[in-house]
Design a protein around this motif. Structure first.
Motif, PDB file in Angstrom:
ATOM      1  N   TYR A 100       0.842  -1.195   0.000  1.00  0.00           N
ATOM      2  CA  TYR A 100       0.000   0.000   0.000  1.00  0.00           C
ATOM      3  C   TYR A 100       0.884   1.254   0.000  1.00  0.00           C
ATOM      4  CZ  TYR A 100      -3.973   2.908   1.545  1.00  0.00           C
ATOM      5  OH  TYR A 100      -4.966   3.848   1.647  1.00  0.00           O
ATOM      6  N   ASP A 169      -2.070  -4.626   8.706  1.00  0.00           N
ATOM      7  CA  ASP A 169      -3.137  -3.864   8.049  1.00  0.00           C
ATOM      8  C   ASP A 169      -4.084  -4.874   7.398  1.00  0.00           C
ATOM      9  OD1 ASP A 169      -4.762  -2.353   6.391  1.00  0.00           O
ATOM     10  OD2 ASP A 169      -3.139  -1.089   5.630  1.00  0.00           O
ATOM     11  N   TYR A 172      -8.417  -5.958   4.049  1.00  0.00           N
ATOM     12  CA  TYR A 172      -9.120  -6.923   3.180  1.00  0.00           C
ATOM     13  C   TYR A 172      -9.373  -8.259   3.871  1.00  0.00           C
ATOM     14  CZ  TYR A 172      -7.847  -3.384  -0.166  1.00  0.00           C
ATOM     15  OH  TYR A 172      -7.722  -2.179  -0.814  1.00  0.00           O
ATOM     16  N   ARG A 206     -16.253   6.434   6.034  1.00  0.00           N
ATOM     17  CA  ARG A 206     -14.957   6.624   6.689  1.00  0.00           C
ATOM     18  C   ARG A 206     -14.960   6.085   8.126  1.00  0.00           C
ATOM     19  NH1 ARG A 206     -12.533   5.789   3.946  1.00  0.00           N
ATOM     20  NH2 ARG A 206     -10.629   6.855   4.553  1.00  0.00           N
TER      21      ARG A 206
HETATM   22  C1  LIG Z   1      -4.174  -1.811   2.462  1.00  0.00           C
HETATM   23  C2  LIG Z   1      -5.086  -0.684   2.752  1.00  0.00           C
HETATM   24  N1  LIG Z   1      -5.089  -0.138   3.973  1.00  0.00           N
HETATM   25  C3  LIG Z   1      -5.892   0.886   4.276  1.00  0.00           C
HETATM   26  C4  LIG Z   1      -6.754   1.414   3.334  1.00  0.00           C
HETATM   27  C5  LIG Z   1      -7.573   2.614   3.711  1.00  0.00           C
HETATM   28  O1  LIG Z   1      -8.881   2.323   3.954  1.00  0.00           O
HETATM   29  P1  LIG Z   1      -9.885   3.419   4.540  1.00  0.00           P
HETATM   30  O2  LIG Z   1     -10.912   3.619   3.490  1.00  0.00           O
HETATM   31  O3  LIG Z   1     -10.430   2.789   5.786  1.00  0.00           O
HETATM   32  O4  LIG Z   1      -9.107   4.657   4.850  1.00  0.00           O
HETATM   33  C6  LIG Z   1      -6.798   0.883   2.061  1.00  0.00           C
HETATM   34  C7  LIG Z   1      -7.707   1.436   1.057  1.00  0.00           C
HETATM   35  O5  LIG Z   1      -7.703   1.132  -0.092  1.00  0.00           O
HETATM   36  C8  LIG Z   1      -5.941  -0.203   1.754  1.00  0.00           C
HETATM   37  O6  LIG Z   1      -5.916  -0.730   0.529  1.00  0.00           O
END
Ligand SMILES: Cc1ncc(COP(=O)(O)O)c(C=O)c1O
Length: 336
Positions: A100, A169, A172, A206
């Protein structure tokens, strides 16, 4: 910030949006009702600063205490809070890449240093991670953009050896076979991040959750804006957790469509990594995919391309509905 392109509008006909891993299905009707119920005079009042009802609901659903939960305005905000709390000038943050892209941006803002370790071609966790040293180790699991999944016992071994914080993180994870939440009971240095943007169909609301040791959560809370989560988002999050089955049904549909998408892309000659997420990474070795992405876009199908040496010959495709995947495959077929 990620994937939104101003002016990305339909040119006649409907756009099939498979570029930012949103959910093709709507949120639970209970969530919509809870949001509607917030449209009242009570909006003049500030929200609960700690989003207490949502922390309590999350504690019940995930088997932790409310003191182990922090709510963010999306998990991106939780990542920002993490970096602001634990990363100062020259502090090292370790993570495998590609992953990411926000991690690198946030480390740079803190004037920290990213120590990135390349994933091998099959995207298994590189063993060199265990020998690296830093304040924070970040593991995106399932990883984006590969969609690949690192078994939880591998992360447990790392958490045992790693002196700093191990952040998993799990944006998914509801599309994957297992979660690192099970590690919290044994490892004080594990922090798990979740989002409602993907599996709960609430990207527009959000909401993100961090789970960790109460001391780590308290530290993170110190850099939190007083009222970072609105009354509406708090109510929506509680309703989403109370209708957990709705999310499970939708993720099951998406997992089934993921297989159809994988099979369809392979039939067109793409190599597709096994995905545990709501997207797949499809590669045609040595064939840059930028023009394919652009031509799909002209035809109203949005997918993600990364203009980096490691990913230039790949497309990341979100798992939409069956109809959306049929449309993608139909538009893609004549282009290759
Ligand atoms: C790996 C990863 N972490 C965090 C996020 C952020 O998600 P949020 O919409 O909760 O800010 C994303 C969003 O695409 C993501 O792909």
């Amino acid at each position: 910030m990620h994937g939104y392109v101003p002016g990305e509008q339909p040119r006649g006909g409907s756009v099939v949006k498979l570029n930012t891993n949103e959910n093709p299905y709507p949120p639970s009707p209970a969530v919509v009702a809870a949001v509607a119920a917030c449209a009242s005079a009570d909006l003049r009042l500030y929200p609960d600063p700690a989003a207490t009802p949502l922390r309590e609901a999350a504690a019940r659903v995930y088997g932790v205490t409310p003191e182990q939960v922090l709510v963010g305005n999306g998990s991106d905000e939780l990542l920002t809070m993490l970096m602001r709390t634990f990363v100062g000038a020259d502090d090292v943050v370790v993570y495998p890449e590609p992953t990411y892209s926000l991690y690198d941006t946030l480390v740079t803002i803190q004037e920290g240093r990213s120590l990135t370790i390349p994933f091998p071609p099959d995207f298994t966790l590189p063993p060199a991670i265990a020998d690296a040293e830093g304040r924070v180790l970040l593991i995106c699991n399932p990883n984006s953009p590969s969609g690949t999944f690192t078994p939880i016992d591998v992360i447990a071994d790392l958490a045992r050896e790693w002196a700093g914080l191990v952040v998993v993180d799990e944006a998914y994870v509801d599309f994957a076979p297992a979660s690192a939440l099970s590690l919290l009971a044994r490892h004080d240095n594990v922090l798990v991040l979740r989002t409602f943007s993907k599996s709960f169909s609430l990207a527009g609301m959000r909401i993100g959750l961090a789970f960790g040791h109460p001391d780590v959560i308290a530290q993170l809370g110190k850099v939190k804006d007083s009222y970072n989560v609105s009354r509406v988002a708090t109510a929506a999050g509680v309703a989403a957790l109370e209708d957990y089955e709705w999310m499970r049904r939708n993720t099951a549909r998406i997992v089934a469509t993921r297989q159809r998408l994988t099979d369809g892309l392979r039939a067109l000659g793409y190599d597709v990594l096994p995905s545990a997420a709501n997207f797949v990474l499809a590669r045609r070795s040595g064939v840059v995919q930028a023009s394919i992405q652009a031509r799909l876009r002209e035809r109203g199908v949005l997918v993600r391309h990364f203009a980096t040496p490691r990913l230039a010959d790949a497309l990341r495709v979100s798992v939409g509905s069956d109809d959306e995947i049929d449309r993608l495959l139909a538009e893609l077929r004549p282009l290759i």
